[in-house]
Design a protein around this motif. Structure first.
Motif, PDB file in Angstrom:
ATOM      1  N   ASP A 116     -68.768  31.193 -51.374  1.00  0.00           N
ATOM      2  CA  ASP A 116     -69.011  32.420 -50.614  1.00  0.00           C
ATOM      3  C   ASP A 116     -67.664  33.006 -50.190  1.00  0.00           C
ATOM      4  N   GLU A 117     -67.727  34.174 -49.583  1.00  0.00           N
ATOM      5  CA  GLU A 117     -66.508  34.953 -49.333  1.00  0.00           C
ATOM      6  C   GLU A 117     -65.700  34.454 -48.140  1.00  0.00           C
ATOM      7  N   ARG A 118     -66.314  33.637 -47.344  1.00  0.00           N
ATOM      8  CA  ARG A 118     -65.616  33.268 -46.106  1.00  0.00           C
ATOM      9  C   ARG A 118     -64.354  32.469 -46.405  1.00  0.00           C
ATOM     10  N   PRO A 119     -63.364  32.563 -45.505  1.00  0.00           N
ATOM     11  CA  PRO A 119     -62.124  31.815 -45.714  1.00  0.00           C
ATOM     12  C   PRO A 119     -62.404  30.322 -45.639  1.00  0.00           C
ATOM     13  N   PRO A 120     -61.491  29.533 -46.192  1.00  0.00           N
ATOM     14  CA  PRO A 120     -61.696  28.087 -46.163  1.00  0.00           C
ATOM     15  C   PRO A 120     -61.914  27.577 -44.752  1.00  0.00           C
ATOM     16  N   LEU A 121     -62.692  26.535 -44.635  1.00  0.00           N
ATOM     17  CA  LEU A 121     -62.897  25.912 -43.332  1.00  0.00           C
ATOM     18  C   LEU A 121     -61.535  25.534 -42.761  1.00  0.00           C
ATOM     19  N   PRO A 122     -61.365  25.703 -41.469  1.00  0.00           N
ATOM     20  CA  PRO A 122     -60.042  25.612 -40.872  1.00  0.00           C
ATOM     21  C   PRO A 122     -59.379  24.227 -40.907  1.00  0.00           C
ATOM     22  N   ASP A 123     -60.111  23.175 -40.639  1.00  0.00           N
ATOM     23  CA  ASP A 123     -59.441  21.892 -40.415  1.00  0.00           C
ATOM     24  C   ASP A 123     -59.275  21.094 -41.697  1.00  0.00           C
ATOM     25  N   ARG A 124     -58.773  21.725 -42.750  1.00  0.00           N
ATOM     26  CA  ARG A 124     -58.590  21.057 -44.029  1.00  0.00           C
ATOM     27  C   ARG A 124     -57.147  20.601 -44.173  1.00  0.00           C
ATOM     28  N   PRO A 125     -56.803  19.617 -44.984  1.00  0.00           N
ATOM     29  CA  PRO A 125     -57.780  18.792 -45.667  1.00  0.00           C
ATOM     30  C   PRO A 125     -58.353  17.712 -44.765  1.00  0.00           C
ATOM     31  N   LEU A 126     -59.514  17.245 -45.117  1.00  0.00           N
ATOM     32  CA  LEU A 126     -60.131  16.154 -44.376  1.00  0.00           C
ATOM     33  C   LEU A 126     -59.312  14.902 -44.646  1.00  0.00           C
ATOM     34  N   ASP A 127     -58.830  14.293 -43.594  1.00  0.00           N
ATOM     35  CA  ASP A 127     -57.966  13.142 -43.801  1.00  0.00           C
ATOM     36  C   ASP A 127     -58.734  11.836 -43.722  1.00  0.00           C
ATOM     37  N   ILE A 128     -59.967  11.859 -44.175  1.00  0.00           N
ATOM     38  CA  ILE A 128     -60.799  10.668 -44.058  1.00  0.00           C
ATOM     39  C   ILE A 128     -60.955  10.080 -45.462  1.00  0.00           C
ATOM     40  N   PRO A 129     -60.735   8.791 -45.611  1.00  0.00           N
ATOM     41  CA  PRO A 129     -60.947   8.215 -46.941  1.00  0.00           C
ATOM     42  C   PRO A 129     -62.419   8.299 -47.315  1.00  0.00           C
ATOM     43  N   LEU A 130     -62.664   8.382 -48.604  1.00  0.00           N
ATOM     44  CA  LEU A 130     -64.032   8.597 -49.063  1.00  0.00           C
ATOM     45  C   LEU A 130     -64.815   7.307 -49.278  1.00  0.00           C
ATOM     46  N   ALA A 131     -64.180   6.165 -49.071  1.00  0.00           N
ATOM     47  CA  ALA A 131     -64.849   4.907 -49.416  1.00  0.00           C
ATOM     48  C   ALA A 131     -66.132   4.722 -48.609  1.00  0.00           C
ATOM     49  N   LEU A 132     -67.198   4.367 -49.295  1.00  0.00           N
ATOM     50  CA  LEU A 132     -68.467   4.076 -48.637  1.00  0.00           C
ATOM     51  C   LEU A 132     -68.481   2.603 -48.244  1.00  0.00           C
ATOM     52  N   PRO A 133     -69.240   2.258 -47.202  1.00  0.00           N
ATOM     53  CA  PRO A 133     -69.337   0.842 -46.856  1.00  0.00           C
ATOM     54  C   PRO A 133     -70.031   0.069 -47.987  1.00  0.00           C
ATOM     55  N   ARG A 134     -69.513  -1.112 -48.272  1.00  0.00           N
ATOM     56  CA  ARG A 134     -70.071  -1.931 -49.349  1.00  0.00           C
ATOM     57  C   ARG A 134     -71.442  -2.480 -48.955  1.00  0.00           C
ATOM     58  N   ASN A 135     -72.269  -2.716 -49.932  1.00  0.00           N
ATOM     59  CA  ASN A 135     -73.592  -3.293 -49.707  1.00  0.00           C
ATOM     60  C   ASN A 135     -73.516  -4.824 -49.704  1.00  0.00           C
ATOM     61  N   PRO A 136     -74.513  -5.477 -49.132  1.00  0.00           N
ATOM     62  CA  PRO A 136     -74.463  -6.941 -49.036  1.00  0.00           C
ATOM     63  C   PRO A 136     -74.862  -7.632 -50.340  1.00  0.00           C
ATOM     64  N   LEU A 137     -74.118  -7.381 -51.391  1.00  0.00           N
ATOM     65  CA  LEU A 137     -74.401  -8.029 -52.675  1.00  0.00           C
ATOM     66  C   LEU A 137     -73.766  -9.410 -52.685  1.00  0.00           C
ATOM     67  N   PRO A 138     -74.509 -10.418 -53.149  1.00  0.00           N
ATOM     68  CA  PRO A 138     -73.894 -11.743 -53.218  1.00  0.00           C
ATOM     69  C   PRO A 138     -72.756 -11.755 -54.248  1.00  0.00           C
ATOM     70  N   GLU A 139     -71.657 -12.374 -53.880  1.00  0.00           N
ATOM     71  CA  GLU A 139     -70.466 -12.375 -54.739  1.00  0.00           C
ATOM     72  C   GLU A 139     -70.645 -13.387 -55.885  1.00  0.00           C
ATOM     73  N   PRO A 140     -70.544 -12.929 -57.137  1.00  0.00           N
ATOM     74  CA  PRO A 140     -70.666 -13.878 -58.253  1.00  0.00           C
ATOM     75  C   PRO A 140     -69.540 -14.911 -58.243  1.00  0.00           C
ATOM     76  N   ASP A 141     -69.881 -16.116 -58.612  1.00  0.00           N
ATOM     77  CA  ASP A 141     -68.895 -17.190 -58.736  1.00  0.00           C
ATOM     78  C   ASP A 141     -68.633 -17.376 -60.229  1.00  0.00           C
ATOM     79  N   LEU A 142     -67.615 -16.682 -60.701  1.00  0.00           N
ATOM     80  CA  LEU A 142     -67.394 -16.636 -62.149  1.00  0.00           C
ATOM     81  C   LEU A 142     -67.052 -18.005 -62.722  1.00  0.00           C
ATOM     82  N   ALA A 143     -66.369 -18.830 -61.927  1.00  0.00           N
ATOM     83  CA  ALA A 143     -65.935 -20.136 -62.429  1.00  0.00           C
ATOM     84  C   ALA A 143     -67.129 -21.049 -62.710  1.00  0.00           C
TER      85      ALA A 143
END
Ligand code: C2O
Ligand code: CU
Ligand code: CU
Length: 480
Positions: free
Chosen positions: A306-333
């Motif tokens: 849209d025509e409006r100017p960019p949102l003012p408080d850019r750039p967002l300084d927040i990392p994008l990483a999502l919290p990991r899910n509780p998946l059991p860790e494989p034991d490859l050995a």
């Protein structure tokens, strides 16, 4: 329970103010589960849907609650979902909760994990969704027709804490083969398609209609959830002028990374969540192109600023990483190793044979016999009683599963009940810690993945190109 509402209005929704910024596309109705313990009813029945838009003839479909895609279900991570499925079709059905690590009895495979839901009957699914992320649901009976005629919907499991983005956006991508009068073309289960790419359609929908522009505002950061509900179409989305960051694959968070070559690859049944910073210029349009099939690229939609100017408080300084899910860790050995070989299909062939022509020699499957096999064995259809497991895993142990594609075709290989860690591809380690329930394999690829076999039962493993599954690219394994 709430309908038509997104659960977290973020600070940016407030900033955007009064619904000034509406999505151009209609979203499926939202139904929130959990908390209030009320069961949600999903009714599978014939319906009509405006796939080509409100001004065109509508299409006769089969749908959940008369909506294509089906209602958007939302549940909070760790809360239980109760879904009463009513079969108002004239044939058996079930619902499979694709990617959700449910107990075996809730997995929705007829004959294997439950009796089919007969016409006129109901079945209640009741499970806790252990992992946050983007999942989907679809029948596991007469899949080619039932999914291909519109029975598919999305289930979002929300993180306990809202994720710091301006908007949470969902694109449910569907692929249809329509006739000139907007009806679903007959010819499901063509043996020619079964040995090649499967039933690739001619009409793409986004949230149930052919895509219009997607309205955005400069400076926004969105979480864009992409879901490919196609029977067979593989997609590779390029966001012209933007840099999509892959933050989750098949629901499971990964290390955030830029999409390789700027293309977000989505095999059938795959989901990718991307973090998208809207860095374009106000008033401009930027194409989103699917260029997976060589020479057949098309513009899926456009991001319209849209025509409006960019949102003012850019750039967002927040990392994008999502919290990991509780998946059991494989034991490859200490893992138990299993190997499967994908075999069969038409030899050679173009990227999109069936449209691009044949040029193969052997034609397995042409007389109704199975076209594909796993380790020399062909299980066909959708699931039925008496399927013998190809291997048995000891409960609680890690399985390292090596899959080798000996065919000349691409296969999105899907594992029920587990989200394996993709360890290596063609001998090279796979970066970004990706856990995937559906792993797209190129011709001749070898992929190693690992998961902890923590839930007993007989579990399906199959290609999610539905024609391939129906024609033998399917098997079952057991966890004791
Ligand atoms: Cu998405 Cu066996 O299924
Ligand atoms: Cu599944
Ligand atoms: Cu396949």
């Amino acid at each position: 329970m709430s309908i038509n509402s997104w659960p977290h209005a973020s600070r940016r929704d407030v900033l955007l103010g009064g619904g000034a910024l509406l999505l151009a596309t209609k979203l499926p109705p939202t139904v929130s589960l959990g908390g209030e313990t009320e069961a949600i009813r999903l009714r599978a029945a014939p319906a009509t849907a405006p796939l080509l838009g409100a001004d065109e003839p509508s299409t006769s479909v089969w749908a959940y609650n008369a909506s294509v895609p089906g209602p958007l279900l939302r549940v909070r991570q760790g809360e239980s979902a109760r879904l009463v499925v009513e079969n108002a079709l004239d044939q058996d059905t079930t619902v499979h909760w694709h990617g959700i690590r449910v107990p075996n009895a809730m997995d929705g495979v007829p004959g294997l994990t439950q009796p089919p839901i007969l016409p006129g009957e109901i079945f209640t699914y009741d499970f806790v969704a252990p992992d946050a992320g983007t999942y989907w649901y679809h029948p596991h009976a007469n899949s080619l027709q039932q999914i291909g005629r519109g029975l598919a919907g999305v289930l979002i499991v929300d993180e306990p804490e809202p994720v710091a983005v301006d908007r949470d956006v969902l694109w449910v991508l569907g692929d249809w083969r329509l006739t000139s009068d907007a009806q679903i073309a007959p010819g499901f289960g063509s043996s020619m398609e079964a040995v090649m790419s499967g039933r690739v359609g001619n009409t793409i929908t986004l949230n149930g209609t052919i895509p219009k522009d997607q309205l955005v505002r400069a400076g926004e950061r969105i979480r864009l959830r992409l879901v490919n509900t196609s029977l067979a179409r593989i997609m590779a989305l390029r966001f012209v002028g933007h840099r999509p960051m892959v933050i989750a694959i098949d629901g499971q968070p990964c290390d955030p990374h830029e999409a390789e070559d700027g293309r977000v690859i989505l095999g059938p049944a795959m989901r990718v969540d991307v973090g998208l910073d809207l860095e374009g210029e106000p008033g401009k349009r930027y194409a989103v192109v699917d260029d997976y099939y060589e020479g057949l690229s098309y513009t899926l939609t456009s991001l319209a600023y849209d025509e409006r100017p960019p949102l003012p408080d850019r750039p967002l300084d927040i990392p994008l990483a999502l919290p990991r899910n509780p998946l059991p860790e494989p034991d490859l050995a200490a893992a138990q190793r299993q190997e499967i070989l994908l075999q069969g299909g038409m030899m050679g062939g173009g990227a999109l044979a069936g449209i691009g022509g044949m040029g193969g020699m052997a034609t397995p499957g042409m007389n109704g016999e199975p076209a594909w096999a796993i380790n020399g064995m062909s299980m066909t259809g959708d699931g039925h009683a008496g399927m013998q497991p190809i291997f048995t895993l000891k409960r609680g142990q890690t399985c390292v599963l090596s899959m080798r594609n000996e065919t000349a075709w691409w296969h999105p290989m899907h594992i029920h009940g587990f989200s394996p860690l993709v360890v290596q591809r063609n001998g090279k380690p796979v970066p970004h810690r990706q856990w995937q329930d559906t792993i797209l394999m190129a011709p001749k690829d070898t992929v190693e993945c690992a998961f902890v076999a923590d839930k007993p039962g007989d579990w399906m493993l199959h290609c999610h190109v539905t024609d391939h599954q129906m024609a033998g690219l399917m098997t079952v394994f057991r966890v004791d």
